[in-house]
Scaffold this active site. Structure first.
Site, PDB file in Angstrom:
ATOM      1  N   GLY B  72     -32.760  98.593  22.620  1.00 23.97           N
ATOM      2  CA  GLY B  72     -31.843  98.220  21.573  1.00 23.97           C
ATOM      3  C   GLY B  72     -32.454  97.273  20.585  1.00 23.97           C
ATOM      4  N   THR B  73     -33.747  96.986  20.492  1.00 26.14           N
ATOM      5  CA  THR B  73     -34.195  96.089  19.645  1.00 26.14           C
ATOM      6  C   THR B  73     -34.150  97.655  18.531  1.00 26.14           C
ATOM      7  OG1 THR B  73     -35.279  94.500  20.700  1.00 26.14           O
ATOM      8  CG2 THR B  73     -36.029  94.801  18.685  1.00 26.14           C
ATOM      9  N   ASN B 152     -25.397  87.319  24.887  1.00 29.57           N
ATOM     10  CA  ASN B 152     -26.924  86.717  25.675  1.00 29.57           C
ATOM     11  C   ASN B 152     -26.588  86.293  26.815  1.00 29.57           C
ATOM     12  OD1 ASN B 152     -27.916  86.661  23.475  1.00 29.57           O
ATOM     13  ND2 ASN B 152     -29.293  86.394  24.401  1.00 29.57           N
ATOM     14  N   GLN B 180     -25.321  94.046  26.115  1.00 30.09           N
ATOM     15  CA  GLN B 180     -25.359  92.728  27.767  1.00 30.09           C
ATOM     16  C   GLN B 180     -23.851  93.917  28.159  1.00 30.09           C
ATOM     17  OE1 GLN B 180     -26.735  90.788  29.201  1.00 30.09           O
ATOM     18  NE2 GLN B 180     -28.387  90.645  27.853  1.00 30.09           N
ATOM     19  N   GLY B 201     -31.552 100.418  28.526  1.00 31.13           N
ATOM     20  CA  GLY B 201     -31.090 101.271  29.483  1.00 31.13           C
ATOM     21  C   GLY B 201     -31.193  99.458  30.943  1.00 31.13           C
ATOM     22  N   HIS B 202     -32.469  98.781  30.821  1.00 31.42           N
ATOM     23  CA  HIS B 202     -33.107  97.668  31.832  1.00 31.42           C
ATOM     24  C   HIS B 202     -31.949  97.011  31.476  1.00 31.42           C
ATOM     25  CE1 HIS B 202     -34.378  94.645  29.265  1.00 31.42           C
ATOM     26  NE2 HIS B 202     -34.633  95.459  28.117  1.00 31.42           N
ATOM     27  N   CYS B 326     -37.963  73.528  26.056  1.00 34.61           N
ATOM     28  CA  CYS B 326     -39.459  73.403  26.271  1.00 34.61           C
ATOM     29  C   CYS B 326     -39.538  75.442  26.850  1.00 34.61           C
ATOM     30  CB  CYS B 326     -39.191  72.426  28.002  1.00 34.61           C
ATOM     31  SG  CYS B 326     -39.036  71.403  26.958  1.00 34.61           S
TER      32      CYS B 326
END
Lengths: 309, 400
Positions: B72-73, B152, B180, B201-202, B326
């Site tokens: 995606g990136t 997302n 997404q 894909g993932h 955090c």
């Protein structure tokens, strides 16, 4: 997932001394819900010998904040107030078998809460209402005193460490310059007192452009000292070149910046147009400072001057 | 204790059918599709099938509109950088304040290094896009508008079909980061004005390290990675054959299950969300509940902090995620929650549950069983909670 020591996990999953302490003789409250962590420390003190007979905490925060609070109560119960005040945040971190660097502020919060609770018991005015120094980081409510204490107690020498230990500079970044000044001054004092190797002391300027919490974790190589051979005219030319490169971006936002004067490592600039009164002007100045330091190969301090100066 | 995995927006388990389809392409059918022998031609046919399976899932008009990438990136980077080169003279970007870092970090870099002007469109308290501001930001200077299809963190859907038409009215290209959304909601790209779409894909039971950029026929594309002729010269590098084949199978399975995703999975999500709100006070849903992915729920619990919740959930065998400061190493809540102005009493306690077709009713039961005690336990320890109520007065929740 953070790599928490077994003891941190144990003190988070099975915290000791959590909850309210009825008829507490001293209460210290630090942090705020907006900041992401807050701690209320309650202590019971035997007036005979000023010994802490009981301590409880209430904490809003992450796993290590809760573990640090619980560890603090375990450490101080049975100690006299004077003994307790000798504890530093490092003692809390050590008690827990260490904390991830990004989480050290949890131990600092415990240390600050203890000081506040003791001051409350003794009827002193807690310094946290910022009488001792200006509120530097408004996002996380951090004043000069807290930064100085964290720097001294932990021998901090980089802005990244200051962000990890106090959270200062971790949000909007507009306090970077002020925090740098405090870090530089405190380090200088520590060098003078023989507490710090002069080679490690922080020097303002030449700092990376990115806010501390976004910086790389690996140490950043110091700039090459090439500029020592640069003449003033060469420096001015190099500075003008850098400003020329940055100008299109500034003009895109309706602002501008021009060089006014250069004195050793201090570069005076005049911000104009939309840069004046821009809340991000300090970030812009930091950006210019970083680029100049890179080009000149030496730490520089960019100082915005107002028109007429 | 059975593990309950509710972090499917982070990544999904690769479907066993996809793994089985991939395996021969590591061993027997290891050929390079470009080779002039049987080893290569078998692979070439399998790649075509993968492309067609993905085309079907997207409802694209042609299979050659699919360009396989490393994820995606890479797809996001390719789309935006290409538009800045092909849209001669136009050098502004319109995007949103709640995009994934794959878009935001690229835009920040372009602003800094190239002086590109970027307009970041804000959202309201429910995460809905400010359409007027979007319309206003588009101009003859806009090279590309890049707006995510689904967020997302909250699952909020943006009306990308309409936004694409607005972009075209200004002469700009329209790209959507649909990482997404793909596989979770039906799509028919040939009926939209969307020019480019990024996917990974993932996120829908395919393998990691493979993604795609959909490029509408006729839209010019400048490759990000130059070298060989692969992907019609639009993405050089020997094809990731096992990845493409796994992605193809995952796409086919996603298409088969898309109705289930929007019925059974949606019902699981809704039951969890409603169950949590019924059992736990001072909690609310973050995001646009009327226009949302069927699998995502972001519930903000007041007066406690997200990392502490996740640690206790993890101990109970439940995997979820949080937009809290955090957990990320940052000192502030996520940029998405901040853009939505989620009340500061709750921004640190937002937990994202994201489902997939592999989740069951038993998973929901388990979370509903353990969550009230976890929240109660942390609130007991919180200085902002006195046992029943918030210690701070004057708080008025602004969410339903």
């Amino acid at each position: 997932m953070w790599e928490y020591s077994e003891k941190v996990q144990d003190y988070f999953f099975n915290p000791k001394n959590a909850g309210m302490l009825e008829d507490a003789s001293g209460i210290g409250e630090v942090g705020a819900i907006a900041c992401g962590d807050a701690l209320k420390l309650m202590i019971k003190v035997d007036p005979e010998d000023e010994r802490i007979t009981d301590a409880r905490f209430q904490t809003f925060g992450c796993g290590s904040a809760i573990a640090s609070s619980s560890a603090l109560t375990e450490i101080i119960i049975g100690k006299t107030l004077d003994e307790a005040l000798k504890i530093t945040n490092q003692d809390i971190a050590d008690f827990l078998g260490g904390l991830p660097p990004e989480k050290m502020h949890c131990s600092v919060m415990g240390y600050e809460a203890l000081r506040a609770a003791v001051a409350n018991y003794r009827g002193e005015v807690w310094e946290d209402d910022h009488e001792e120094g200006a509120l530097l980081c408004k996002c996380f409510g951090v004043d000069e005193g807290m930064i100085e204490r964290a720097v001294r107690n932990n021998a901090l020498t980089t802005m990244e460490q200051v962000a990890y230990f106090t959270k200062a500079t971790g949000s909007c970044g507009t306090c970077v310059e002020g925090v740098e000044t405090v870090l530089e001054r405190t380090n200088a004092a520590m060098v003078a007192e023989g507490l710090l190797d002069p080679a490690l002391a922080f020097v303002a300027g030449g700092a990376p452009v990115v806010p501390a919490h976004k910086q790389r974790r690996s140490p950043i190589a110091p700039p090459q000292p090439s500029s020592s051979r640069m003449t003033t005219v060469q420096k001015i030319r190099a500075i003008e070149e850098v400003l020329e490169e940055l100008r299109p971006a500034l003009r895109n936002d309706g602002g501008d910046c021009e060089l006014v004067d250069v004195e050793e490592n201090r570069v005076m600039v005049r911000m104009s147009g939309a840069c004046v009164n821009c809340q991000l002007a300090a970030v812009t100045v930091q950006g210019i400072q970083g680029r100049l330091a890179e080009r000149l190969g030496m730490p520089v301090r960019v100082i915005p001057v107002t028109a007429g100066q | 204790m059975k593990a309950v995995y509710l972090d499917n927006n982070a990544t999904t388990r690769v479907d066993p059918a996809a793994v089985a389809a991939m395996l021969p392409f590591f061993t027997e059918q290891f050929g390079n599709a470009s080779s002039m022998h049987a080893f290569g031609s078998d692979v070439g046919a399998a790649l075509r099938k993968g492309r067609q399976q993905l085309q079907a899932l997207l409802g694209a008009a042609f299979d050659h509109e699919i360009v396989f990438t490393g994820g995606g990136t890479e797809s996001d980077n390719t789309a935006i950088l290409s538009a800045l080169e092909t849209q001669g003279g136009r050098n502004e970007i319109v995007t949103t304040a709640v995009e994934h870092p794959a878009v935001l970090a690229l835009c920040a870099w372009l602003e800094k290094s190239r002086g590109t002007r970027v307009h970041y469109i804000g959202v309201d308290a429910r995460g809905r896009l400010d359409i007027e501001a979007y319309r206003h930001a588009l101009s003859p200077r806009t090279a590309i508008a890049s707006v995510m299809w689904a967020n997302n963190e909250t699952g909020t859907l943006f009306p990308v079909a309409m936004l694409a038409e607005l972009a075209h009215e200004a002469g700009a290209l329209f790209h959507t980061d649909a990482v997404q959304a793909v596989g979770k909601i039906p799509m028919n790209l040939k009926d939209t004005a969307i020019d480019m779409l990024s996917l990974s894909g993932h996120k829908f039971h395919g393998p990691k390290g493979i993604g795609a950029l959909y490029v509408r026929r006729g839209v010019r594309l400048r490759p990000l990675i130059r070298g060989g002729h692969q992907e019609r010269g639009r993405r050089a590098g020997t094809e990731n054959a096992p990845g493409i084949i796994g992605l193809g199978v995952a796409a086919e399975l996603a298409k088969e299950h898309i109705e289930e995703e929007n019925t059974r999975v949606r019902a699981l999500r809704d039951r969890l969300e409603q169950g949590l709100l019924q059992r736990i006070g001072n909690a609310f849903v973050a995001g646009d509940t009327e226009n949302r992915l069927p699998n995502t729920s972001n519930v903000a619990f007041e007066f406690i902090e997200g990392e502490a919740i996740l640690l206790l959930l993890n101990k109970a065998g439940i995997a979820a995620s949080s937009g809290s400061a955090c957990t990320s190493g940052s000192l502030e809540p996520s940029h998405v929650l901040r853009a939505m102005n989620v009340p500061y009493t709750a921004a640190h306690g937002a937990i994202r549950f994201s489902f997939s077709r592999e989740n069951t009713d038993a998973d929901v039961d388990h979370v509903l069983e353990v969550m009230p005690a976890i929240i109660a336990r942390l609130r007991e320890m919180s200085p902002f909670w006195d046992g029943k109520n918030a210690v701070q007065s004057g708080f008025a929740p602004t969410y339903a």
